[in-house]
Design a protein around this motif. Structure first.
Motif, mmCIF file in Angstrom:
data_model
loop_
_atom_site.group_PDB
_atom_site.id
_atom_site.type_symbol
_atom_site.label_atom_id
_atom_site.label_comp_id
_atom_site.label_asym_id
_atom_site.label_seq_id
_atom_site.Cartn_x
_atom_site.Cartn_y
_atom_site.Cartn_z
ATOM 1 N N GLN A 114 0.831 -1.199 0.000
ATOM 2 C CA GLN A 114 0.000 0.000 0.000
ATOM 3 C C GLN A 114 0.870 1.256 0.000
ATOM 4 O O GLN A 114 2.006 1.250 0.494
ATOM 5 N N VAL A 145 -9.793 -2.902 -4.271
ATOM 6 C CA VAL A 145 -9.430 -2.993 -5.678
ATOM 7 C C VAL A 145 -8.579 -4.242 -5.887
ATOM 8 O O VAL A 145 -7.744 -4.590 -5.047
ATOM 9 N N ILE A 151 -5.749 -6.202 -8.051
ATOM 10 C CA ILE A 151 -4.621 -5.995 -8.959
ATOM 11 C C ILE A 151 -3.838 -7.296 -9.037
ATOM 12 O O ILE A 151 -3.423 -7.844 -8.005
ATOM 13 N N ASP A 152 -3.654 -7.814 -10.236
ATOM 14 C CA ASP A 152 -2.936 -9.082 -10.430
ATOM 15 C C ASP A 152 -3.523 -10.194 -9.561
ATOM 16 O O ASP A 152 -2.801 -11.057 -9.048
ATOM 17 N N TYR A 192 -6.540 -5.386 -2.623
ATOM 18 C CA TYR A 192 -6.019 -4.366 -1.718
ATOM 19 C C TYR A 192 -7.191 -3.605 -1.105
ATOM 20 O O TYR A 192 -8.140 -3.247 -1.802
ATOM 21 N N ASP A 230 -2.614 1.227 -7.137
ATOM 22 C CA ASP A 230 -2.988 1.761 -8.449
ATOM 23 C C ASP A 230 -3.190 3.265 -8.411
ATOM 24 O O ASP A 230 -3.382 3.893 -9.451
ATOM 25 N N ARG A 231 -3.134 3.865 -7.222
ATOM 26 C CA ARG A 231 -3.187 5.324 -7.102
ATOM 27 C C ARG A 231 -1.767 5.876 -6.984
ATOM 28 O O ARG A 231 -0.915 5.301 -6.297
ATOM 29 N N THR A 232 -1.520 7.019 -7.613
ATOM 30 C CA THR A 232 -0.285 7.748 -7.371
ATOM 31 C C THR A 232 -0.441 8.556 -6.083
ATOM 32 O O THR A 232 -1.554 8.726 -5.562
ATOM 33 N N LEU A 282 3.070 -1.682 -7.153
ATOM 34 C CA LEU A 282 2.259 -2.683 -7.843
ATOM 35 C C LEU A 282 2.903 -4.060 -7.672
ATOM 36 O O LEU A 282 4.134 -4.179 -7.633
ATOM 37 N N SER A 317 9.918 -0.740 -7.012
ATOM 38 C CA SER A 317 8.899 -0.378 -8.001
ATOM 39 C C SER A 317 9.247 0.943 -8.667
ATOM 40 O O SER A 317 9.094 1.097 -9.884
#
Length: 356
Positions: A170, A214, A216-217, A221, A254-256, A283, A315
Motif C-alpha cells: 500500500q 481494488v 490488482i494481479d 487491496y 494503483d493510485r499515485t 504494484l 517499483s
C-alpha cells in the motif's frame, strides 16, 4: 550468546545463523559492527563481487545469466526490549529481530554463500536504517547514489510474510485537517467560535467513509482513511481557536501519491488540508515472467501486502518486487518476538530450489 566480535560463519544452518545475527545487536543507527561482519563474511566467498556504501553491503554474481534477481534485507532492528540473548523453545527462536527480519537476512546470507552457480545472476543487498525515518533508509540512499547496483529483473524483499508471497504494498499519506475559530473566555463562550467543535464534521465524514477495495494481479487491496490524533485546546477556561485532526490514508498501489492527495482533499472539501508526508505504493507485478516463475517455485496462494515496505523503492526503479520472508509480520517489534525454525528452513529450501 556469541561474542559480537566473532566472525560470521555463513555455512551453518539457517536457524543457527539467525540466532547468531540476533545476538549481534544492531538497533537502527548502530549497524556498523554487523555491516562490517557481513561484508567480511561475504568477501570470503570468491564467486561474489562485494561493494560497500556506508553501512550497506551489496554482493553480486557475474555469471552472464539471462536474468538477474535481487534479494534484499535490512540489518537493523527496533530498540532491544530485554529480549536478548536469543533462546529456543521447541520450534521457536525468540529474540529481538528474529521475525523482523534477521531470519530473512540469514536465509539471504546462506544463499549468497552457498550458491556459487545459480541459474540466475543474483544481487544481495543488506541495508541499514529501515526501522526509522525514511530520509535515513539505506536502500533509499543506495537507490539515489548507486541505482546501477540495484538493477534487476525481479526483487525479493525478505520482509516477514509468514513464508507467504505478499505482492506489492500500500501507499501511505498523512494529512492535517486544520480547523480555526475565535478564542474567548469560556465564561463568555458566545463571544468565541469553538474550533474543536468543528471537528465533528470531519469525524462524521470519516465515520461514514466507505473505503475502496481494488483487485490488482488477482490480489485484493483494501484502503483505509482514519483519524490518528486530534490536537486542540488552550486551557480549561479558554474557547480554542485552533484544532487539527491528523489523518492517515492507506491507499491501493494503483493510485499515485498525487491522486491519493486529491482524494483526501475531496473527502474534506471545504476544510484546510495540509499533506505532511506521503510514500507511493508498489504494484505487485505478478504478471511478470520472473514473478510467475517465482510463484510457481515457492507455491502457496499470494496475498496483498497491507502496509508500506521497501518494495516500493524497487517499483520506483522499474523492478517488480514481492515480500517473502520466514518471519510473522504480526510478531514484529513485540517483546516476545520469535520465528519458527521450520519456516526458516522451508523458506531457504524453496528459494534454493528456485535459484539452484
Amino acid at each position: 550468546m556469541s561474542s559480537p566480535n566473532a566472525p560470521l560463519d555463513l555455512t551453518i544452518d539457517g536457524g543457527a545463523l539467525t540466532a547468531r545475527l540476533v545476538d549481534f545487536p544492531s538497533v537502527s543507527g548502530d549497524e556498523q559492527p554487523l555491516a562490517d561482519a557481513v561484508e567480511a563474511a561475504l568477501r570470503a566467498h570468491p564467486h561474489l563481487t562485494v561493494d560497500r556504501f556506508g553501512n550497506n553491503v551489496v554482493a553480486r554474481t557475474t555469471l552472464g545469466r539471462a536474468e538477474r534477481v535481487l534479494i534484499a534485507g535490512h540489518l537493523d532492528t527496533v530498540p532491544i526490549a530485554d529480549n536478548l540473548p536469543s533462546y529456543v523453545e521447541g520450534d521457536l527462536l525468540y529474540g529481538c529481530g528474529t521475525s523482523d527480519m534477521k531470519s530473512g537476512v540469514a536465509v539471504a546470507l546462506r544463499l549468497a554463500a552457498t550458491l556459487p552457480e545459480p541459474n540466475r545472476d543474483l544481487t544481495f543487498v543488506f541495508y541499514d536504517c529501515e526501522e526509522i525515518e525514511a530520509s535515513r533508509n539505506g536502500l533509499g540512499r543506495l537507490a539515489a547514489a548507486h541505482p546501477e547496483w540495484l538493477a534487476a529483473d525481479f526483487a525479493v524483499l525478505m520482509e516477514p510474510s509468514g513464508a507467504t508471497v505478499e505482492g506489492g504494498c500500500q501507499g501511505t499519506l498523512r494529512a492535517d485537517v486544520k480547523l480555526t475559530g475565535t478564542r474567548a473566555h469560556s465564561a463568555r463562550s458566545w463571544l468565541g467560535d469553538n474550533a474543536i467543535h468543528k471537528a465533528v464534521e470531519v469525524l462524521r465524514r470519516l465515520s461514514e467513509y466507505q473505503p475502496r477495495r481494488v483487485e490488482i494481479d488477482g490480489l485484493e487491496y483494501r484502503e483505509g482513511l482514519n483519524a490518528t490524533r486530534i490536537d486542540g485546546g488552550v486551557a480549561g477556561n479558554v474557547i480554542p481557536d485552533e484544532c487539527v485532526v491528523h489523518v492517515n490514508f492507506r491507499f491501493a498501489p494503483d493510485r499515485t501519491v498525487e491522486e491519493a492527495a486529491d482524494h483526501v482533499r475531496e473527502v474534506f472539501a471545504g476544510f484546510d488540508v495540509d499533506v505532511t508526508d506521503s510514500a507511493a505504493g508498489a504494484l505487485p507485478g505478478l504478471a511478470q515472467p520472473a514473478a510467475r516463475d517465482f510463484l510457481a517455485a515457492v507455491g502457496g496462494k499470494p496475498r496483498a501486502k497491507f502496509g508500506w515496505t521497501d518494495v516500493a523503492r524497487f517499483s520506483a526503479l522499474g523492478v517488480p518486487a514481492v515480500n517473502y520472508g520466514p518471519g510473522d509480520p504480526n510478531l514484529a517489534h513485540k517483546r516476545d518476538e520469535h520465528c519458527s525454525l521450520t519456516a526458516i528452513a522451508e523458506t531457504e529450501a524453496r528459494l534454493r530450489a528456485w535459484l539452484g
